[in-house]
Write a protein that holds these residues in place. Structure first.
Motif, PDB file in Angstrom:
ATOM      1  N   TYR A   1      17.898  -4.795 -11.482  1.00  0.00           N
ATOM      2  CA  TYR A   1      17.790  -3.789 -12.541  1.00  0.00           C
ATOM      3  C   TYR A   1      16.868  -2.676 -12.061  1.00  0.00           C
ATOM      4  N   ARG A   2      17.380  -1.459 -12.130  1.00  0.00           N
ATOM      5  CA  ARG A   2      16.609  -0.278 -11.726  1.00  0.00           C
ATOM      6  C   ARG A   2      15.737   0.151 -12.917  1.00  0.00           C
ATOM      7  N   THR A   3      14.411  -0.123 -12.836  1.00  0.00           N
ATOM      8  CA  THR A   3      13.550   0.118 -14.002  1.00  0.00           C
ATOM      9  C   THR A   3      13.249   1.587 -14.245  1.00  0.00           C
ATOM     10  N   GLY A   4      13.293   2.415 -13.182  1.00  0.00           N
ATOM     11  CA  GLY A   4      12.867   3.799 -13.321  1.00  0.00           C
ATOM     12  C   GLY A   4      11.371   3.969 -13.185  1.00  0.00           C
TER      13      GLY A   4
ATOM     14  N   GLY B   1       0.785  -1.223   0.000  1.00  0.00           N
ATOM     15  CA  GLY B   1       0.000   0.000   0.000  1.00  0.00           C
ATOM     16  C   GLY B   1       0.817   1.274   0.000  1.00  0.00           C
ATOM     17  N   ILE B   2       2.155   1.155   0.037  1.00  0.00           N
ATOM     18  CA  ILE B   2       3.034   2.326   0.036  1.00  0.00           C
ATOM     19  C   ILE B   2       3.790   2.374  -1.295  1.00  0.00           C
ATOM     20  N   PRO B   3       3.777   3.513  -2.006  1.00  0.00           N
ATOM     21  CA  PRO B   3       4.484   3.597  -3.284  1.00  0.00           C
ATOM     22  C   PRO B   3       5.986   3.376  -3.116  1.00  0.00           C
ATOM     23  N   GLY B   4       6.591   2.789  -4.136  1.00  0.00           N
ATOM     24  CA  GLY B   4       8.028   2.568  -4.120  1.00  0.00           C
ATOM     25  C   GLY B   4       8.583   2.484  -5.530  1.00  0.00           C
ATOM     26  N   ASP B   5       9.894   2.353  -5.640  1.00  0.00           N
ATOM     27  CA  ASP B   5      10.559   2.194  -6.929  1.00  0.00           C
ATOM     28  C   ASP B   5      10.588   0.713  -7.303  1.00  0.00           C
ATOM     29  N   LEU B   6      10.338   0.428  -8.570  1.00  0.00           N
ATOM     30  CA  LEU B   6      10.282  -0.952  -9.053  1.00  0.00           C
ATOM     31  C   LEU B   6      11.660  -1.413  -9.534  1.00  0.00           C
TER      32      LEU B   6
ATOM     33  N   ARG C   1       6.597   6.892 -14.225  1.00  0.00           N
ATOM     34  CA  ARG C   1       8.058   6.943 -14.209  1.00  0.00           C
ATOM     35  C   ARG C   1       8.555   7.876 -13.108  1.00  0.00           C
ATOM     36  N   ASN C   2       9.773   7.611 -12.626  1.00  0.00           N
ATOM     37  CA  ASN C   2      10.387   8.550 -11.693  1.00  0.00           C
ATOM     38  C   ASN C   2      11.580   9.245 -12.331  1.00  0.00           C
ATOM     39  N   ASP C   3      11.722   9.103 -13.656  1.00  0.00           N
ATOM     40  CA  ASP C   3      12.738   9.849 -14.389  1.00  0.00           C
ATOM     41  C   ASP C   3      12.074  10.457 -15.612  1.00  0.00           C
TER      42      ASP C   3
END
Length: 469
Positions: free
Chosen positions: A266-269, A227-232, A285-287
């Motif tokens: 792997y950092r998907t962004g 339930g908490i947003p994060g980086d995939l 996206r975070n980029d």
């Protein structure tokens, strides 16, 4: 015009039952696919045999194909999903039906081939799936009866599109939403879409496929709660070696696994959130990277190209939607404002020529806005909210209006589809913001008005109102 590849039982009846000697190992290179780079230099994703073998074997386990059943191969070879359309049927003894060149952009042709050749599996990006479903009409173009699997990936799948799918296709035809990256053997999650998805805010990405790991982490690489947003992040068998000949970019994107020494992530962004049923929902996206019609695009690469124009001082590229779901690129520029800076019409023509010479058509903005300054926020970064609403790029000199009945008909359709009033009959469709999906809508309108025999290639071979007429 149809090429059919078969690999069925009986083909190898006179050979030894022992496997042939092959000097290959799982960590050997199987492919290099190039993706857009932020400095104008594409990145070559170096994938391994193990990763692809795992991906294709999972496909057959998840979506079983029987010997002799048919899969339509319609994806261009430079797009990684084309490999799935080839390797998946071949390992199961199924048949590959190859659509003729150019028709992969024509939803009517895809529907016709699906019906005529008893296709059981199709792969789409959501924007093309929309056009395919629009072609299905109960009385004129009924739904194909043999179709069993439809896979959607490359873009976010909308709930309304899932509802349209279930309305237009029979219950035995299933829709799967898949998500992943070329860097991890194309896809890492899968979700079977159900009527429940009609009423959700977002269609989930699903759960990890065999031997793949999906992690939601914070900025310190710690797991985030449900339930908490994060980086995939992605890990597992499908992970590529990295970027061919570019150890610096490889080290940035492929990082040490925080919980398993010796393994990588792997950092998907991408950003996501895990639901209580363990399915993951995509949050964007975070980029700066974006996807338009399934193609990964780095706006900074376009900005870099724009700044190389002799009269441009600064440039910002973003996306806009003239109509919901129709994503396009928009550019904002400032000039050096010197005595030799040309007038706006001449400048825009020069910029379009500059971009066309250096970038593929899908990376050329359909809107270019000239500004005195690029707005910035208190931190000195571009203030995207302060940018004006994009408008289709147009020039005001030598505009020629339609005169014949055919030109007037086509101009009316172009105006509606492109949202571009009074287009010049000699203006190029793609320079006005057109793309393959809008071309399909224009041809569909012409087919309805005139004759169903008009080919999609008409607009690609004759991309002006005058030449189309």
């Amino acid at each position: 015009d149809i090429t059919i590849l078969r690999c069925g039982p009986g083909t190898l009846t006179h050979t030894s039952p022992a496997p042939p000697p092959v000097d290959l190992h799982g960590d050997h290179l199987v492919s290099v696919y190039y993706t857009s780079g932020s400095t104008g230099t594409p990145k070559g994703v170096a994938s391994t045999h193990t990763g692809w073998a795992n991906r294709i074997q999972w496909m057959q386990a998840q979506y079983p194909l029987n010997p002799g059943e048919k899969v339509l191969h319609k994806t261009v070879l430079s797009f990684d999903d084309s490999a799935v359309e080839i390797l998946w049927p071949l390992i199961s003894g199924a048949t590959i039906v190859m659509i003729p060149p150019g028709l992969h952009r024509d939803p009517r042709a895809i529907l016709d081939h699906t019906t005529r050749h008893d296709i059981v599996a199709l792969h789409f990006v959501p924007s093309m799936l929309t056009l395919f479903l629009d072609e299905i009409t109960p009385h004129q173009q009924p739904a194909p009866t043999t179709l069993r699997y439809v896979i959607s990936s490359g873009e976010a799948l909308r709930p309304d599109l899932v509802a349209k799918f279930h309305d237009r296709l029979p219950p035995h035809t299933h829709l799967y939403n898949q998500w992943g990256a070329t860097e991890v053997s194309i896809d890492s999650t899968s979700h079977l879409c159900t009527p429940h998805d009609h009423h959700t805010t977002d269609v989930p990405l699903g759960t990890p496929i065999a031997n793949n790991e999906v992690l939601l982490l914070d900025h310190h690489l710690n797991p985030v709660p449900t339930g908490i947003p994060g980086d995939l992040y992605l890990a597992g068998t499908g992970l590529a070696r990295g970027y061919l000949g570019d150890p610096r970019k490889t080290a940035t994107a492929f990082i040490p696994h925080p919980h398993h020494p010796g393994q990588r992530l792997y950092r998907t962004g991408d950003r996501g959130i895990r639901r209580t049923d363990n399915a993951i929902t995509f949050l964007g996206r975070n980029d700066t990277q974006i996807k338009i019609r399934g193609i990964r695009i780095e706006p900074t690469e376009i900005e870099h190209t724009l700044r190389r124009h002799p009269h441009i001082n600064n440039a910002v590229v973003t996306t806009w939607q003239p109509t919901p779901g129709d994503y396009r690129l928009a550019a904002y520029i400032t000039t050096h404002n010197t005595p030799d800076t040309p007038d706006e019409d001449t400048l825009l023509t020069s910029i379009n020529t500059h971009l066309t010479d250096q970038l593929p058509a899908y990376m050329i903005p359909s809107s270019i806005t000239l500004l005195d300054t690029i707005p910035v926020n208190a931190n000195g970064k571009t203030d995207h909210k302060a940018l004006p609403q994009p408008q289709p790029t147009t020039t005001h000199t030598h505009t020629q209006q339609p005169t014949t009945d055919a030109e007037k008909l086509i101009a009316t359709i172009w105006t509606d589809v492109l949202d571009h009033p009074n287009p010049d009959i000699h203006a190029n469709f793609f320079a006005l913001g057109g793309h393959s999906l809008l071309a399909t809508r224009i041809i569909s309108r012409l087919r309805t008005t005139l004759t169903p025999d008009i080919p999609l290639a008409l607009i690609f071979d004759n991309p002006t109102i005058h030449t189309m007429a």
